[in-house]
Design an enzyme around this catalytic site. Sequence first.
Site, short mmCIF file in Angstrom:
data_model
loop_
_atom_site.label_atom_id
_atom_site.label_comp_id
_atom_site.label_asym_id
_atom_site.label_seq_id
_atom_site.Cartn_x
_atom_site.Cartn_y
_atom_site.Cartn_z
N LYS A 1 0.95 -1.18 -0.07
CA LYS A 1 -0.05 0.06 0.03
C LYS A 1 0.93 1.30 -0.05
O LYS A 1 1.81 1.24 0.74
CB LYS A 1 -0.84 0.06 1.08
CG LYS A 1 -2.13 1.24 1.06
CD LYS A 1 -2.84 1.11 2.33
CE LYS A 1 -3.79 2.22 2.47
NZ LYS A 1 -4.58 2.09 3.76
N SER B 1 -9.71 2.28 2.43
CA SER B 1 -8.64 3.08 1.66
C SER B 1 -7.54 1.98 1.00
O SER B 1 -6.81 2.63 -0.08
CB SER B 1 -7.89 3.98 2.58
OG SER B 1 -7.33 3.46 3.41
N SER C 1 -9.98 -0.36 6.67
CA SER C 1 -9.45 -0.12 5.33
C SER C 1 -8.73 -1.35 4.46
O SER C 1 -8.41 -1.48 3.60
CB SER C 1 -8.49 1.00 5.25
OG SER C 1 -9.07 2.07 5.49
#
Length: 509
Positions: free
Chosen positions: A106, A181, A205
Amino acid sequence: MAEEGIYHSPGLTAPAVEDLRKLNQEMKFRCTEEEIQGMAKVMGELTANFQRVSEIPDPSIPRVRYPRTPGHRPTPEENPYNAWAWRCDIRGAAEGKLSGRTVGIKDNIAVAGVPMRNGSKLLENYVPEFDATVVTRILDAGGRIVGKTTTEDLCYSGSSVTSSDGPVTNPRDQTRIAGGSSAGSGAVVAAGLADLAVGGDQGGSVRIPASFMGIVGFKPTFGLVPATGTMGMEPTLDHVGPMARTVTDCALLLEVIAGYDGGRDARQIPNMSVPEYSKLVDVSVAGKKVGLLKEGFDVCTEEAVKTVVRQAASRLTQAGITLREASVPMHKDGFYGTYQCMFKNSGVGLFNKGFYPTSLQEAFFRGYTTHPHDTPPAVKFLAMVAEYIDRLYGNKFYGKGHNLVLELTRQFDEALEEFDVLILPTLPYTATKLPTPDWSFEGLYHSLYSMVSNTLSFDSTGHPALSINAGFVPTPEGTQLPVGMMIVGKKFDEVTVLQVARAFEKLSE
């Protein structure tokens, strides 16, 4: 250190008398002019101390051990879901638990020499000089990092549409959101573009994209996986977790990235033991007790979601598990507060005796100071609301929220004395359509944050929570939308959570 008589770029510019006069007025200190003149002289003397600190090499930044090139921004052809923020190819150790496995990271997690933007224009052109601890551990285990994955702007969304690179689309149905996210991490795993991925979870997330895209996403116990070298949102909420297509792969990545980081993440318990989770998942779960969390089903806005999860949970009885209703009344009141850490303290926060990524702090401060208008409307709104409360009420609501979390944690701990795990829908609905440019701000705001009603509590309390695909809901267009089932366990009892998830997975094979 600065040598006498040789010019060195100043680490700090001392304030002029006029600067101190202005601060005196703004802070309502009522200093006399004589005091201000004296302060200016003393401050000039103190700059030498700041200069010394700025020139001391930072011993806490580890040596980067694996060679790499900067990589490249992906072309549209190699990025069909917009899930890659950046492509790279970093090969780790020749042998290890992750040998032959490709991994996506990420883009709020530092990979040395590779651009890191955290989905935001505020960090354009920032390239960290260090690897996050989880990155080092993946490479040490033989993993091959093949890219940074797209995240929502500063991680501030449970959807997948606010990244400065544009929306991430759902591989199950490209007209729909992927969840955030950690949208890119979920999408590269769901689409088979990487074997494994690492996500971050502050309000759901990791679990949100796992639910919307039908994969396994695990938010471990608070502090089990070090967040060292990541750009967080709030130290009391920040979690890093694995994402994979199977429970066993998720367990494998967890055992690689978990464990004490030598004090560099001060939230961790020293000398914690990390079992080989992947070798412990295939066991009998007969006799385990599962509580179906009433409040978790109550918040669902799609009846089909409740039905799919209840039917999925009932199948666990075939493995010898007993099911009963459970209730935690405060579940709907999960606490959330990130403004001070993200905006006032450059995504790092204060009062942490661990590692501070100072280059990241500097880069974000410059970006937010010079062009804050480059954040999306929802981020601006949350910042304005938080600033309004901060100016009029100080930290009252932040403190009250944390006080309430103590009771919320107690209630979940009490429920988990009766049950081995709790089960509830991960999200209250299936993946929605991507928003269109003509959406109102109100509609867009709710599309970004309305999915966190079940995930948020466990970021607040720190309990381990895993999302696994429970089944599908058909759409009028003929696609099948995944429904996540969340399994929540006692703190540091990741083994039981994974065992129940694996038992369900085997029943579904």
